[in-house]
Structure formats: C-alpha cells, structure tokens
Scaffold this motif. Structure first.
Motif, mmCIF file in Angstrom:
data_model
loop_
_atom_site.group_PDB
_atom_site.id
_atom_site.type_symbol
_atom_site.label_atom_id
_atom_site.label_comp_id
_atom_site.label_asym_id
_atom_site.label_seq_id
_atom_site.Cartn_x
_atom_site.Cartn_y
_atom_site.Cartn_z
ATOM 1 N N ILE A 152 0.826 -1.201 0.000
ATOM 2 C CA ILE A 152 0.000 0.000 0.000
ATOM 3 C C ILE A 152 0.863 1.254 0.000
ATOM 4 N N GLN A 153 2.034 1.201 0.630
ATOM 5 C CA GLN A 153 2.949 2.330 0.535
ATOM 6 C C GLN A 153 3.388 2.552 -0.911
ATOM 7 N N GLU A 154 3.548 1.460 -1.660
ATOM 8 C CA GLU A 154 3.903 1.592 -3.073
ATOM 9 C C GLU A 154 2.743 2.218 -3.859
ATOM 10 N N VAL A 155 1.504 1.819 -3.518
ATOM 11 C CA VAL A 155 0.336 2.437 -4.148
ATOM 12 C C VAL A 155 0.350 3.946 -3.913
ATOM 13 N N GLN A 156 0.584 4.359 -2.664
ATOM 14 C CA GLN A 156 0.593 5.790 -2.352
ATOM 15 C C GLN A 156 1.766 6.499 -3.016
ATOM 16 N N ALA A 157 2.918 5.839 -3.096
ATOM 17 C CA ALA A 157 4.080 6.463 -3.734
ATOM 18 C C ALA A 157 3.790 6.756 -5.205
ATOM 19 N N VAL A 158 3.181 5.798 -5.885
ATOM 20 C CA VAL A 158 2.830 5.992 -7.294
ATOM 21 C C VAL A 158 1.760 7.081 -7.417
ATOM 22 N N ASN A 159 0.801 7.069 -6.490
ATOM 23 C CA ASN A 159 -0.270 8.074 -6.486
ATOM 24 C C ASN A 159 0.302 9.479 -6.308
ATOM 25 N N GLN A 160 1.168 9.651 -5.315
ATOM 26 C CA GLN A 160 1.711 10.972 -5.022
ATOM 27 C C GLN A 160 2.697 11.460 -6.078
ATOM 28 N N SER A 161 3.292 10.531 -6.811
ATOM 29 C CA SER A 161 4.237 10.931 -7.859
ATOM 30 C C SER A 161 3.534 11.559 -9.056
ATOM 31 N N GLY A 162 2.222 11.376 -9.141
ATOM 32 C CA GLY A 162 1.469 11.929 -10.261
ATOM 33 C C GLY A 162 1.374 11.012 -11.456
ATOM 34 N N GLN A 163 1.941 9.805 -11.362
ATOM 35 C CA GLN A 163 1.922 8.892 -12.504
ATOM 36 C C GLN A 163 0.508 8.456 -12.885
ATOM 37 N N LEU A 164 -0.388 8.403 -11.892
ATOM 38 C CA LEU A 164 -1.755 7.965 -12.162
ATOM 39 C C LEU A 164 -2.642 9.085 -12.671
ATOM 40 N N GLY A 165 -2.211 10.321 -12.516
ATOM 41 C CA GLY A 165 -3.101 11.443 -12.723
ATOM 42 C C GLY A 165 -4.029 11.571 -11.524
ATOM 43 N N GLU A 166 -5.098 12.319 -11.650
ATOM 44 C CA GLU A 166 -6.040 12.476 -10.551
ATOM 45 C C GLU A 166 -6.674 11.127 -10.226
ATOM 46 N N PRO A 167 -6.686 10.724 -8.940
ATOM 47 C CA PRO A 167 -7.322 9.448 -8.602
ATOM 48 C C PRO A 167 -8.817 9.497 -8.887
ATOM 49 N N GLY A 168 -9.333 8.439 -9.524
ATOM 50 C CA GLY A 168 -10.742 8.410 -9.886
ATOM 51 C C GLY A 168 -11.550 7.393 -9.102
#
Length: 276
Positions: free
Chosen positions: A88-104
């Motif tokens: 889950i820390q990896e999920v948040q790291a990818v989320n905060q890096s902006g790679q996903l764009g805005e979370p939907g």
C-alpha cells in the motif's frame, strides 16, 4: 535508540511487535518505565503514557468513536498498519508521484472469517486509507449493511473532482485465511495491492493448495521507522489523532447512512456529515 514497550498489543501479538523491533538496529523493546514510546489499546492508557512524557502508540480498533479519538493527547501515533504495508505504501508512492493522474476510483475488499457484525472500528482502518489516498474527506457517504448479523457492509464515498471509493468489509469467509485487495485507478493509469499476487501453489501429494506468502511484519517495521524518525526529529508521528478523527467521522457517517437508508453530505464546515 528508540526504546519501546508493548503494554497492550491489541489485535496484533507481542511476538509480531518483537519480530518487527528485532529488524531495526535503532529500536529496542524495554519495560514501560524505561520506554520512549508505549503501545496501548485504549484512550485512558494513552493519556497516562503521555502524562509520563512518553509517546503513546494506539493500536487499531481500540477507539470507540471520533469523540474518543479527539480526546487523544497531542503527539499520539495511530498504529494504522494498513498505511505502512509495503504494497500500500507503493500504491501511495505511485499516487503521489502523479503517474496515475487524478485518482478516480478506489476499490477495497476486506473479507475475514468469524461471522461477527461489522462495526465502526472495522470500517475505520479502510476509510483512513481512502481519506489518505484521496488527500481529504469525502463529500458524500452512502452505505448499506446486509446479513442476519450485519456481517457485510458496503460503503460508497464520493470525493471532489468526481473521485469515488467503493469499500466492502465482510466477516463471512469460512474458517481459515482472510482476503484483502486494494486498487486505485487514476486518469492515466492504475495500481493494485492484492493478496492474489502473494498466493503460491504447493504440490505435496493430493490436490495442490494455495499458500499466501504475505508481507509478514514489514508493515510494523515501516510503522516503527516512522515512530523512530519522529522521536529523533522532535516532531509528531503520522498518522496522529486528527487522522483517526477523520476516519471515524466518516465511519460514523456510514452508520448513520445505513440507519437512514440515504446518503449523507459533508457539512459547511467540512468536519462532519448531514442528510442531504
């Protein structure tokens, strides 16, 4: 060196805390009298620890509601182990890096055996992940409960900018392993943390069996790393009481939504919910 005592390990075991502590060179387990931080499982114990000049670490599921969480001493750490799981820390790291764009869309399944009623405390850990990953409180909360004993709850959260979370917690699995899956889908991609990724087929005669490798005590190791860092840097650890309050306010809104059979909307002050 961080000296920590485990007064009450809550839903975890003292052996799990000890195994995590043993992995960190800068952390050691001691008696309460010699500790810098103490793991406790209720608000009054946290207050006693704080008065004694130590950091209280409150284990998951020990808070009865948002009012209790708001009464926790400043500087208390919430042992929200979900935030510290490596996956889950990896999920948040990818989320905060902006790679996903805005979370939907955030999707969480938390299924366990036992058959007991799903209560506010059972929901709070998963709702904490939702507010953490989206970076704020949901604007809408709608929930339903099913089962003779209320052993299944499904929560729908609406966030600003059309984000949403679908979270179900169930206690209906047969005796044995639990199941957990988390997925976060953004405008530009998605990321997953799923128990299926840690399952391994074992052939030892007869039908093959699925054995889950899991993450062991890595989550606790990461949690202790944050605690040790906060003590050495003279700052409050994260997550703290405010995070617990947010998660429990949303969990209480889910309970009210179930009772009313209708969604709740965030109030004007942004710190609670009311029927729309």
């Amino acid at each position: 060196m961080l000296k920590i005592a485990v007064l009450d390990s809550g839903g975890l075991s003292a052996d799990q805390w000890r195994a995590a502590i043993d992995r960190l060179a800068g952390v050691t387990m001691v008696d309460v009298e010699a500790a810098d931080a103490v793991v406790v499982a209720d608000v009054e114990a946290a207050k006693d620890v704080s008065v004694a000049g130590r950091v209280a670490v409150v284990v998951p599921g020990s808070l009865g509601g948002s009012a209790e969480a708001a009464s926790l001493p400043e500087g208390t750490m919430l042992a929200a182990t979900g935030r510290f799981a490596a996956s889950i820390q990896e999920v948040q790291a990818v989320n905060q890096s902006g790679q996903l764009g805005e979370p939907g869309l955030l999707r969480i399944h938390r299924w366990v055996p036992g058959g007991g009623r799903v209560r506010v405390a059972c929901l709070a850990d998963q709702l904490d992940l939702a507010t953490w990953l989206f970076g704020g409180m949901p604007t809408e909360v709608y929930a339903v409960r099913r089962g003779d004993n209320g052993e299944y709850v499904h929560v729908h959260l609406g966030f600003a900018d059309d984000g949403m979370a679908l979270i179900d917690v169930a206690t209906t699995l047969p005796d044995g392993e639990d199941y957990y899956a988390l997925s976060l889908i953004g405008r530009n991609g998605s990321v997953y943390a799923d128990d299926h990724h840690n399952m391994h087929l074992v052939y030892s005669g007869g039908a093959p069996q699925g054995v889950r490798g899991g993450e062991g005590v890595v989550g606790l190791v990461n949690l202790l790393g944050e605690l040790a860092g906060s003590v050495s840097e003279g700052r409050a650890p994260v997550p703290g009481p405010a995070d617990a309050v947010r998660a429990l306010v949303v969990a209480e809104a889910a309970e009210r939504s179930i009772e009313a059979g209708a969604p709740l909307e965030i109030n004007e002050s942004g710190d609670g919910y009311e029927l729309g």
